[in-house]
Design a protein around this motif. Structure first.
Motif, PDB file in Angstrom:
ATOM      1  N   ASN A 315      -6.219  11.424 133.283  1.00 28.77           N
ATOM      2  CA  ASN A 315      -6.338  12.300 132.112  1.00 28.77           C
ATOM      3  C   ASN A 315      -5.613  11.723 130.903  1.00 28.77           C
ATOM      4  N   GLU A 316      -4.462  11.110 131.124  1.00 29.49           N
ATOM      5  CA  GLU A 316      -3.725  10.495 130.017  1.00 29.49           C
ATOM      6  C   GLU A 316      -4.514   9.325 129.423  1.00 29.49           C
ATOM      7  N   ARG A 317      -5.192   8.557 130.294  1.00 29.13           N
ATOM      8  CA  ARG A 317      -5.990   7.435 129.783  1.00 29.13           C
ATOM      9  C   ARG A 317      -7.213   7.919 129.017  1.00 29.13           C
ATOM     10  N   VAL A 318      -7.735   9.093 129.381  1.00 28.33           N
ATOM     11  CA  VAL A 318      -8.898   9.647 128.681  1.00 28.33           C
ATOM     12  C   VAL A 318      -8.511  10.196 127.315  1.00 28.33           C
ATOM     13  N   ILE A 319      -7.373  10.881 127.234  1.00 28.82           N
ATOM     14  CA  ILE A 319      -6.997  11.532 125.972  1.00 28.82           C
ATOM     15  C   ILE A 319      -6.474  10.533 124.957  1.00 28.82           C
ATOM     16  N   ARG A 320      -5.889   9.419 125.421  1.00 29.47           N
ATOM     17  CA  ARG A 320      -5.275   8.462 124.494  1.00 29.47           C
ATOM     18  C   ARG A 320      -6.255   7.922 123.458  1.00 29.47           C
ATOM     19  N   PRO A 321      -7.463   7.497 123.839  1.00 29.11           N
ATOM     20  CA  PRO A 321      -8.405   7.009 122.812  1.00 29.11           C
ATOM     21  C   PRO A 321      -8.813   8.095 121.814  1.00 29.11           C
ATOM     22  N   ARG A 322      -8.910   9.330 122.265  1.00 23.83           N
ATOM     23  CA  ARG A 322      -9.280  10.411 121.355  1.00 23.83           C
ATOM     24  C   ARG A 322      -8.172  10.657 120.328  1.00 23.83           C
ATOM     25  N   LEU A 323      -6.938  10.631 120.794  1.00 23.67           N
ATOM     26  CA  LEU A 323      -5.829  10.804 119.864  1.00 23.67           C
ATOM     27  C   LEU A 323      -5.717   9.599 118.929  1.00 23.67           C
ATOM     28  N   SER A 324      -6.041   8.426 119.451  1.00 20.66           N
ATOM     29  CA  SER A 324      -6.031   7.221 118.605  1.00 20.66           C
ATOM     30  C   SER A 324      -7.088   7.337 117.513  1.00 20.66           C
ATOM     31  N   ASP A 325      -8.243   7.878 117.866  1.00 15.45           N
ATOM     32  CA  ASP A 325      -9.294   8.098 116.854  1.00 15.45           C
ATOM     33  C   ASP A 325      -8.795   9.033 115.765  1.00 15.45           C
ATOM     34  N   ALA A 326      -8.161  10.133 116.174  1.00 11.47           N
ATOM     35  CA  ALA A 326      -7.662  11.101 115.199  1.00 11.47           C
ATOM     36  C   ALA A 326      -6.637  10.446 114.274  1.00 11.47           C
ATOM     37  N   LYS A 327      -5.773   9.613 114.853  1.00 11.59           N
ATOM     38  CA  LYS A 327      -4.776   8.915 114.043  1.00 11.59           C
ATOM     39  C   LYS A 327      -5.440   7.964 113.061  1.00 11.59           C
ATOM     40  N   PHE A 328      -6.465   7.257 113.528  1.00 13.14           N
ATOM     41  CA  PHE A 328      -7.178   6.315 112.658  1.00 13.14           C
ATOM     42  C   PHE A 328      -7.874   7.053 111.511  1.00 13.14           C
ATOM     43  N   PHE A 329      -8.538   8.146 111.844  1.00 11.65           N
ATOM     44  CA  PHE A 329      -9.223   8.926 110.796  1.00 11.65           C
ATOM     45  C   PHE A 329      -8.222   9.397 109.739  1.00 11.65           C
ATOM     46  N   PHE A 330      -7.067   9.899 110.212  1.00 13.85           N
ATOM     47  CA  PHE A 330      -6.072  10.439 109.297  1.00 13.85           C
ATOM     48  C   PHE A 330      -5.522   9.351 108.380  1.00 13.85           C
ATOM     49  N   GLU A 331      -5.160   8.234 108.960  1.00 16.11           N
ATOM     50  CA  GLU A 331      -4.592   7.142 108.152  1.00 16.11           C
ATOM     51  C   GLU A 331      -5.616   6.576 107.179  1.00 16.11           C
ATOM     52  N   THR A 332      -6.866   6.479 107.611  1.00 19.96           N
ATOM     53  CA  THR A 332      -7.923   5.964 106.728  1.00 19.96           C
ATOM     54  C   THR A 332      -8.193   6.934 105.585  1.00 19.96           C
ATOM     55  N   ASP A 333      -8.298   8.219 105.900  1.00 16.82           N
ATOM     56  CA  ASP A 333      -8.585   9.228 104.869  1.00 16.82           C
ATOM     57  C   ASP A 333      -7.510   9.285 103.801  1.00 16.82           C
ATOM     58  N   LYS A 334      -6.263   9.055 104.185  1.00 15.62           N
ATOM     59  CA  LYS A 334      -5.160   9.152 103.223  1.00 15.62           C
ATOM     60  C   LYS A 334      -5.244   8.100 102.118  1.00 15.62           C
ATOM     61  N   GLN A 335      -6.055   7.079 102.347  1.00 13.65           N
ATOM     62  CA  GLN A 335      -6.168   6.014 101.353  1.00 13.65           C
ATOM     63  C   GLN A 335      -7.052   6.405 100.172  1.00 13.65           C
ATOM     64  N   THR A 336      -7.782   7.518 100.310  1.00 13.93           N
ATOM     65  CA  THR A 336      -8.644   8.008  99.222  1.00 13.93           C
ATOM     66  C   THR A 336      -8.216   9.423  98.868  1.00 13.93           C
ATOM     67  N   SER A 337      -7.907   9.677  97.608  1.00 15.41           N
ATOM     68  CA  SER A 337      -7.418  10.996  97.191  1.00 15.41           C
ATOM     69  C   SER A 337      -8.534  12.035  97.230  1.00 15.41           C
ATOM     70  N   LEU A 338      -8.128  13.289  97.288  1.00 23.50           N
ATOM     71  CA  LEU A 338      -9.106  14.372  97.243  1.00 23.50           C
ATOM     72  C   LEU A 338      -9.878  14.350  95.927  1.00 23.50           C
ATOM     73  N   GLU A 339      -9.202  14.000  94.850  1.00 26.03           N
ATOM     74  CA  GLU A 339      -9.884  13.949  93.559  1.00 26.03           C
ATOM     75  C   GLU A 339     -10.960  12.875  93.563  1.00 26.03           C
ATOM     76  N   ALA A 340     -10.659  11.718  94.154  1.00 23.97           N
ATOM     77  CA  ALA A 340     -11.642  10.633  94.207  1.00 23.97           C
ATOM     78  C   ALA A 340     -12.837  11.002  95.072  1.00 23.97           C
ATOM     79  N   ARG A 341     -12.611  11.863  96.051  1.00 23.47           N
ATOM     80  CA  ARG A 341     -13.705  12.254  96.945  1.00 23.47           C
ATOM     81  C   ARG A 341     -14.682  13.219  96.277  1.00 23.47           C
ATOM     82  N   ARG A 342     -14.293  13.820  95.174  1.00 25.57           N
ATOM     83  CA  ARG A 342     -15.156  14.813  94.510  1.00 25.57           C
ATOM     84  C   ARG A 342     -16.533  14.246  94.186  1.00 25.57           C
ATOM     85  N   GLU A 343     -16.578  12.979  93.835  1.00 29.86           N
ATOM     86  CA  GLU A 343     -17.856  12.373  93.449  1.00 29.86           C
ATOM     87  C   GLU A 343     -18.857  12.427  94.595  1.00 29.86           C
TER      88      GLU A 343
END
Length: 686
Positions: A315-343
């Motif tokens: 179970n730990e091996r299954v959940i780790r990639p999912r949490l890694s995905d969430a971390k990747f999405f979060f770190e990637t999204d932070k590079q673009t501001s909400l204002e820039a996303r308006r377009e």
């Protein structure tokens, strides 16, 4: 008699198991009731592989009762003392000889009558049809077929148990022949288990088959095990009710196991981690005393493993990639501001006839700024929140975890350095999400939530897509109730008609020219159910509705004031008096004078009423000016005795026209005084 029925299946849909079990049990219980069959108790059982119902103390036969069957009138059944064809048909239908025909009174008409008994049917002869009917009526959205069979059910069926005490009830249902063999756990005891008596069912499955058949018992085991595991981890398990139901429906023998994940993932918004664990893996998460997420999870296995460490590791091996995905999405999204996303919002359609999500944020901004100005709140902060409120919809995080809309926006707004209240509004714009949900804590969040809902309701009504009894794709009912709750519970002194007008003006063109009236009527009608739930009589709401007001906060204040007034001893008499005045005034060809002429007051009772009206109005008006309707009505309740005396002693419609019109003016002033709060004539008992 103890009756047991069990249908064995392949794994049933976990989110539907509880509903299917309840419906199956209710169907059998209703069938027994319809047949007038008495019983002591009914118990349901449900696991992923079975639906079962146990009935104890079931009557052996349906009760017997005398029945009179009436036929044609006697004058039609006999002619010159001889039976007619009508009499012969009645005798043939009921299997009796012509000479045995009798007559009796059916009301005031003498008719042929046949007296017999009904009931006495053996219960065992009725149960197969009753079970089949209950299964046929289960709420299954889509049935399936399997193999070459034409039988349909939610999942393929494999065995059928039907027992009356220790006897098998012969039946053919869903292509299965009934018997007395159930089956144990798919992994621990996947073998037949012979039931010698209906009362052995649950015990035999538990002791031999390694199956806890009772849904509620299994659920209680899960709660206890999860809480125990959380205690050992030094935290508290968060047990979501829906997740608990789903997990209970996934296992036949629950075993709680605790696992861990790396601390580095705690830098990701906890909502994303919880969503990954809950939605994808069906894990319960663990929090500390402050409600902060801990790096642990608890899963429920369907087996008692000889090596639980391996199960946990898997179970730990299954959940780790999912949490890694969430971390990747979060770190990637932070590079673009909400204002820039308006377009990007310009490419996302809100509704084909109402433009894009970008257009919606522009409209929300206009309406929210107007509301902020009316309430004296910070217009710049509100406008900024409106501009950014939907930007997270085009983030990777929300694309992958749709339930994080708003939550992701909150974290990204903080990352962008936005004002704290702007960030909070990203979450609060969706509040309340459901009945009883919390309301926004900030003024900005409240205003954005209100503006967003009014924009949606007005736009959809404007293009003629009003909700119907069965269709409400834009959830306008929920949006309307949410908007009303915001205005009432947050005490926003706003005119709803003005806001809907402003919302309508923000659209380029709306085909429905009556959109403002339609939306206002629809939204205020939601109040009806609101007050029903609060046990406020319908006539109270109708009394306030008669004023045709459009300020929800003011309407609510008046409704509760009238509700309190209606409990007073004086209420019914004053309501009846107001109704009498209303009826009198309604018959007039023209309105009476606007003022009472004191010189024309000749009768003592009318003078007393005029003096009382002046006195009580002077006391009530300051209270009315403060919208203190409750105390104002308590003051006006003091008019009861004077009003009663007036109607007892004074002839309103006297022949003297001047005096008559003056008395009508007096009554008009009485009615107008109460109408400043509501039309209390509608409280009168009919």
């Amino acid at each position: 008699m103890h009756f047991l029925v069990e249908l064995g299946t392949e794994e049933l849909p976990p989110t539907a198991l509880k509903t299917l079990s309840h419906a199956f049990t209710q169907g059998i219980q209703d069938g027994l009731t319809q047949k007038n069959l008495g019983f002591d108790s009914v118990e349901s059982y449900a696991t992923p592989r079975r639906l079962a119902v146990s009935v104890t103390g079931l009557a052996d036969k349906t009760p017997q009762e005398s029945v009179k069957i009436f036929g044609p009138p006697a004058q039609v059944a006999f002619k010159d003392g001889a039976p007619t064809k009508a009499a012969e048909a009645f005798a043939r239908k009921n299997g009796i000889a012509l000479e045995a025909l009798q007559t009796g009174m059916d009301g005031k008409v003498e008719k042929l009558v046949y007296e017999t008994t009904a009931g006495g049917e053996a219960t065992v002869d009725l149960l197969a049809d009753l079970v089949a009917q209950s299964l046929a009526n289960l709420p299954i959205a889509k049935r399936m077929r399997w193999g070459a069979s034409r039988t349909e059910f939610v999942r393929p069926v494999h065995w059928l148990v039907m027992l009356a005490d220790d006897k098998v009830l012969p039946a053919e249902i869903l292509g299965l022949t009934s018997g007395n063999e159930t089956r144990g756990h798919r992994f621990h005891y996947n073998q037949p288990i012979t039931l010698k008596h209906a009362n052995q069912y649950a015990a035999a499955l538990a002791e031999t088959g390694h199956v806890v058949a009772s849904f509620s018992e299994r659920q209680a085991m899960i709660v206890k095990q999860v809480n125990t595991a959380a205690d050992k981890l030094g935290g508290t398990a968060v047990i979501d009710a829906d997740l608990l139901d789903e997990v209970t429906a996934l296992v036949e023998y629950p075993v709680a196991l605790a696992g861990n994940f790396e601390n580095e993932f705690l830098n990701v918004p906890s909502e994303a981690l919880i969503s990954s664990m809950k939605e994808h893996q069906k894990y319960f998460h663990v929090v500390d005393n402050d409600g902060e997420l801990l790096p642990h999870f608890i899963t429920i296995a369907n087996i008692v493993s000889q090596d639980p460490a391996q199960v946990i590791d898997g179970n730990e091996r299954v959940i780790r990639p999912r949490l890694s995905d969430a971390k990747f999405f979060f770190e990637t999204d932070k590079q673009t501001s909400l204002e820039a996303r308006r377009e990007k919002l310009k490419t996302v359609v809100f509704q084909a006839k109402l433009g894009t999500i970008y257009d919606k944020t522009e409209r929300i901004g206009k309406l929210a700024t107007l509301i902020a100005a009316r309430l004296g709140e910070n217009e710049a902060t509100v406008k900024r929140a409106a501009e950014l409120c939907k930007s997270d919809l085009v983030s990777t995080m929300v694309y992958e975890f749709t339930d994080l809309q708003g939550i992701a926006g909150y974290h990204y707004a903080n990352n962008d350095g936005e004002d704290a209240e702007v960030a909070q509004a990203m979450v609060e714009q969706y509040m309340p999400k459901f009945a009883g949900d919390d309301l926004p804590a900030t003024a900005t969040g409240t205003i954005i939530a209100l503006a967003d809902r009014l924009d949606t309701i007005t736009g959809i009504f404007g293009i003629g897509q009003k909700p119907t009894g069965s269709k409400d794709p834009f959830a306008l009912r929920r949006a309307s109730v949410g908007a009303l709750r915001l205005m009432v519970e947050k005490k926003l002194d706003l005119d709803l008609r003005d806001l809907i007008n402003a919302a309508a003006d923000s659209f380029t063109a709306l085909p429905n020219a009556q959109v403002v009236d339609d939306v206002l009527a629809y939204m205020l009608e939601r109040f009806r159910a609101w007050y029903e739930e609060a046990s406020i009589p319908a006539e109270v709401f109708m009394a306030v509705s008669a004023k045709q007001l459009s300020n929800p906060l003011d309407i609510n204040n008046r409704v509760y004031a009238v509700a309190e007034f209606s409990k007073l001893a004086e209420a019914q008499a004053l309501a009846a008096a107001n109704k009498r005045v209303s009826n009198i005034l309604a018959k007039l060809d023209s309105a009476p004078a606007s003022e009472v002429d004191a010189a024309l007051l000749t009768d003592g009772a009318e003078k007393q009423l005029a003096d009382a009206l002046a006195s009580y109005a002077a006391q009530a008006r300051p209270l009315l000016a403060e919208a203190n309707y409750t105390d104002a009505l308590k003051v006006l309740a003091g008019l009861r005795a004077t009003v009663d005396t007036f109607f007892d002693d004074v002839m309103v419609m006297t022949d003297d026209m001047a005096v008559r019109n003056n008395r009508l003016a007096l009554l008009q002033s009485l009615r107008d005084l109460f109408l400043e709060v509501a039309d209390i004539s509608l409280l009168a008992v009919k």
